[in-house]
Design a protein around this motif. Sequence first.
Motif, PDB file in Angstrom:
ATOM      1  N   UNK A   9       0.826  -1.205   0.000  1.00 39.72           N
ATOM      2  CA  UNK A   9       0.000   0.000   0.000  1.00 39.72           C
ATOM      3  C   UNK A   9       0.859   1.252   0.000  1.00 39.72           C
ATOM      4  N   UNK A  10       2.098   1.123   0.512  1.00 39.99           N
ATOM      5  CA  UNK A  10       3.004   2.262   0.555  1.00 39.99           C
ATOM      6  C   UNK A  10       4.439   1.756   0.668  1.00 39.99           C
ATOM      7  N   UNK A  11       5.377   2.646   0.554  1.00 42.01           N
ATOM      8  CA  UNK A  11       6.791   2.275   0.548  1.00 42.01           C
ATOM      9  C   UNK A  11       7.229   1.745   1.916  1.00 42.01           C
ATOM     10  N   UNK A  12       6.610   2.212   2.983  1.00 49.18           N
ATOM     11  CA  UNK A  12       6.974   1.735   4.324  1.00 49.18           C
ATOM     12  C   UNK A  12       6.616   0.264   4.480  1.00 49.18           C
ATOM     13  N   UNK A  13       5.412  -0.119   4.064  1.00 50.48           N
ATOM     14  CA  UNK A  13       5.026  -1.534   4.124  1.00 50.48           C
ATOM     15  C   UNK A  13       5.961  -2.393   3.280  1.00 50.48           C
ATOM     16  N   UNK A  14       6.303  -1.905   2.107  1.00 45.30           N
ATOM     17  CA  UNK A  14       7.204  -2.655   1.228  1.00 45.30           C
ATOM     18  C   UNK A  14       8.568  -2.843   1.896  1.00 45.30           C
ATOM     19  N   UNK A  15       9.081  -1.788   2.526  1.00 46.36           N
ATOM     20  CA  UNK A  15      10.378  -1.884   3.185  1.00 46.36           C
ATOM     21  C   UNK A  15      10.329  -2.861   4.355  1.00 46.36           C
ATOM     22  N   UNK A  16       9.252  -2.822   5.142  1.00 43.63           N
ATOM     23  CA  UNK A  16       9.117  -3.742   6.269  1.00 43.63           C
ATOM     24  C   UNK A  16       9.091  -5.192   5.793  1.00 43.63           C
ATOM     25  N   UNK A  17       8.342  -5.456   4.724  1.00 44.43           N
ATOM     26  CA  UNK A  17       8.276  -6.814   4.172  1.00 44.43           C
ATOM     27  C   UNK A  17       9.641  -7.230   3.634  1.00 44.43           C
ATOM     28  N   UNK A  18      10.300  -6.339   2.913  1.00 45.15           N
ATOM     29  CA  UNK A  18      11.623  -6.664   2.387  1.00 45.15           C
ATOM     30  C   UNK A  18      12.598  -6.971   3.530  1.00 45.15           C
ATOM     31  N   UNK A  19      12.548  -6.194   4.608  1.00 44.34           N
ATOM     32  CA  UNK A  19      13.421  -6.431   5.760  1.00 44.34           C
ATOM     33  C   UNK A  19      13.147  -7.799   6.380  1.00 44.34           C
ATOM     34  N   UNK A  20      11.873  -8.172   6.492  1.00 39.25           N
ATOM     35  CA  UNK A  20      11.520  -9.484   7.044  1.00 39.25           C
ATOM     36  C   UNK A  20      12.049 -10.605   6.158  1.00 39.25           C
ATOM     37  N   UNK A  21      11.906 -10.450   4.857  1.00 42.32           N
ATOM     38  CA  UNK A  21      12.395 -11.472   3.932  1.00 42.32           C
ATOM     39  C   UNK A  21      13.915 -11.601   4.041  1.00 42.32           C
ATOM     40  N   UNK A  22      14.602 -10.485   4.085  1.00 38.33           N
ATOM     41  CA  UNK A  22      16.059 -10.520   4.174  1.00 38.33           C
ATOM     42  C   UNK A  22      16.515 -11.103   5.505  1.00 38.33           C
ATOM     43  N   UNK A  23      15.778 -10.821   6.589  1.00 40.44           N
ATOM     44  CA  UNK A  23      16.109 -11.419   7.881  1.00 40.44           C
ATOM     45  C   UNK A  23      15.918 -12.940   7.834  1.00 40.44           C
ATOM     46  N   UNK A  24      15.003 -13.380   6.973  1.00 42.20           N
ATOM     47  CA  UNK A  24      14.770 -14.807   6.786  1.00 42.20           C
ATOM     48  C   UNK A  24      15.689 -15.435   5.755  1.00 42.20           C
ATOM     49  N   UNK A  25      16.655 -14.665   5.251  1.00 38.18           N
ATOM     50  CA  UNK A  25      17.640 -15.200   4.313  1.00 38.18           C
ATOM     51  C   UNK A  25      17.230 -15.172   2.857  1.00 38.18           C
ATOM     52  N   UNK A  26      16.185 -14.418   2.534  1.00 33.74           N
ATOM     53  CA  UNK A  26      15.710 -14.324   1.150  1.00 33.74           C
ATOM     54  C   UNK A  26      16.042 -12.939   0.613  1.00 33.74           C
ATOM     55  N   UNK A  27      16.772 -12.887  -0.481  1.00 34.40           N
ATOM     56  CA  UNK A  27      17.106 -11.604  -1.106  1.00 34.40           C
ATOM     57  C   UNK A  27      15.861 -11.045  -1.793  1.00 34.40           C
ATOM     58  N   UNK A  52       3.188 -13.856   5.487  1.00 34.91           N
ATOM     59  CA  UNK A  52       1.953 -14.141   6.225  1.00 34.91           C
ATOM     60  C   UNK A  52       2.194 -14.061   7.731  1.00 34.91           C
ATOM     61  N   UNK A  53       3.299 -14.645   8.197  1.00 29.19           N
ATOM     62  CA  UNK A  53       3.642 -14.572   9.625  1.00 29.19           C
ATOM     63  C   UNK A  53       3.834 -13.127  10.061  1.00 29.19           C
ATOM     64  N   UNK A  54       4.511 -12.350   9.226  1.00 27.44           N
ATOM     65  CA  UNK A  54       4.749 -10.940   9.531  1.00 27.44           C
ATOM     66  C   UNK A  54       3.431 -10.171   9.624  1.00 27.44           C
ATOM     67  N   UNK A  55       2.540 -10.393   8.668  1.00 27.00           N
ATOM     68  CA  UNK A  55       1.255  -9.684   8.687  1.00 27.00           C
ATOM     69  C   UNK A  55       0.415 -10.090   9.888  1.00 27.00           C
ATOM     70  N   UNK A  56       0.435 -11.364  10.253  1.00 30.41           N
ATOM     71  CA  UNK A  56      -0.306 -11.816  11.430  1.00 30.41           C
ATOM     72  C   UNK A  56       0.267 -11.196  12.704  1.00 30.41           C
ATOM     73  N   UNK A  57       1.585 -11.052  12.758  1.00 21.91           N
ATOM     74  CA  UNK A  57       2.215 -10.477  13.948  1.00 21.91           C
ATOM     75  C   UNK A  57       1.848  -9.007  14.112  1.00 21.91           C
ATOM     76  N   UNK A  58       1.546  -8.357  13.021  1.00 20.59           N
ATOM     77  CA  UNK A  58       1.169  -6.944  13.103  1.00 20.59           C
ATOM     78  C   UNK A  58      -0.254  -6.776  13.612  1.00 20.59           C
ATOM     79  N   UNK A  59      -1.074  -7.814  13.483  1.00 18.27           N
ATOM     80  CA  UNK A  59      -2.465  -7.743  13.926  1.00 18.27           C
ATOM     81  C   UNK A  59      -2.613  -7.938  15.430  1.00 18.27           C
TER      82      UNK A  59
END
Length: 117
Positions: free
Chosen positions: A21-39, A78-85
């Motif tokens: 929905x915005x660049x902040x959400x995209x950055x948060x998701x990208x950070x979660x993926x990278x923390x999980x070892x996914x580029x 999905x885990x990240x989005x659930x944790x935000x709820x």
Amino acid sequence: MAALEAASHEKQLMPQVYRAANIIDAQLVMDELQAGGIQARISGRYLSGAIGELPPGDVIAVWIDCDQHVARARALIEDFEMSRLKPRPDWLCRTCDEIVGGEFGACWNCGAHALAN
């Protein structure tokens, strides 16, 4: 023309895993993926000024570098989005013994993923 074809070819090789929905959400998701070892990469970062004229989901997206990680990436998202709820309690990182806020999916100090803790 060749640059356009190369960019199109790169997007075909890089699966899109999230529309933001915005660049902040995209950055948060990208950070979660990278923390999980996914580029991961964000497309549309510089087009956020067009939101309002264009739907945000059509402008900003997160892509991963390898299509074999799509299922794992979607599970992390999905885990990240659930944790935000629902708020989670702070947790102790088993790698470096740092206390990390429950809203974070990875240790800020060493980068260990919360699922590993």
